[in-house]
Design an enzyme around this catalytic site. Sequence first.
Site: not given
Ligand code: IPM
Ligand code: MN
Length: 333
Positions: A124, A172, A205, A229, A233
């Site tokens: 990032y 990693k 992984d 990130d 999720d």
């Molecule tokens: C998150 C989102 C963001 C990220 C996007 C919207 C840029 O996916 O907050 O996890 O990648 O950090």
């Molecule tokens: Mn995200």
Amino acid sequence: MKYRICVLPGDGIGPEVVEQAVKVLKALPLELEFTYGEIGYGCYLKKGDALPEETIKKVEKADATLFGAVTTPPNIENYSSAILRLRQHFDLYANLRPCRSFPHEISQKGISMYIVRENTEDLYSGVERVEDNGNKAVTEMIITRKGSERIIRYAFELAREKNLRKVTVVHKANVLRETCGLFRKVALEIAKEYPAIEMQEMLVDACAMQLIKNPGQFEIIVTTNMFGDILSDEASMLVGGLGLAYSGNIGKEKAVFEPVHGSAPKYAGKNVANPAAAILAAKLMLEFLGEDEAAKKVGDAVMSAIEEGDVTQDLGGKLTTEQAGDAVARRIK
Ligand code: IPM
Ligand code: MN
């Protein structure tokens, strides 16, 4: 005590869910003052900037900020996501993502962990270029000692504060020998300062697999930006999905709290989005402000609404976004 809260509703379902969080905050016996700021693609279309200076000033003046969601158009050159800019601008280096079982059948039981995601560097970094006439693309993965030190220390301090015993450092380093190698090396150094807390290492992984196989083993996961990130999720799906996942972007001075989900333009204006993640983000904000009692009230109210089926369609309920917000607000005692 009076707190100044900056509210940044943003695009898509952002405004709808944030409104419910504000409603719940207003039901608390706290003196809060709200200022609204514009952010995101709608703001870009109106003002030519997705994160205008006046919004930055509002965040600066506030004790904490509550953010909804923003849309990022893929085909405008040099457009960068407003939330990423906010994280960079205020150096919000720690992305804290709690992941806990909910009293609902779509959530697995026995899960209670925090994902601590580095929030300013790694892939990032924003350092990208195209070479060889567009035939080669490069994004730099940047890891610094300073960035690694502060996020790893954040994770160990969180463990200490919450009386947890284990921090899992995810990397990693077997392949990314320099970048993840540095992250790992710093982690081993910092872990020595916390002899009462076990540090476990895990390759990313393997961690993705273990999150499915045995998620109850994790207490705190600390990792670099992109891995965090993805893993967050994944972890959210263990306990009910993105409708319930919330986070805080925390820096030395400022902090911005947000639901993990995006702006979901498809559902915008339909009054169907689940406001729980935004409400839980507000709860995390209260903890950050040191208002633990108020935070607990919000957490308990959300849990009770979920337990009693007073929820939106994604959780099998019948409520609209607004009604789901009301259901939490009226449970605040
Ligand atoms: C998150 C989102 C963001 C990220 C996007 C919207 C840029 O996916 O907050 O996890 O990648 O950090
Ligand atoms: Mn995200």
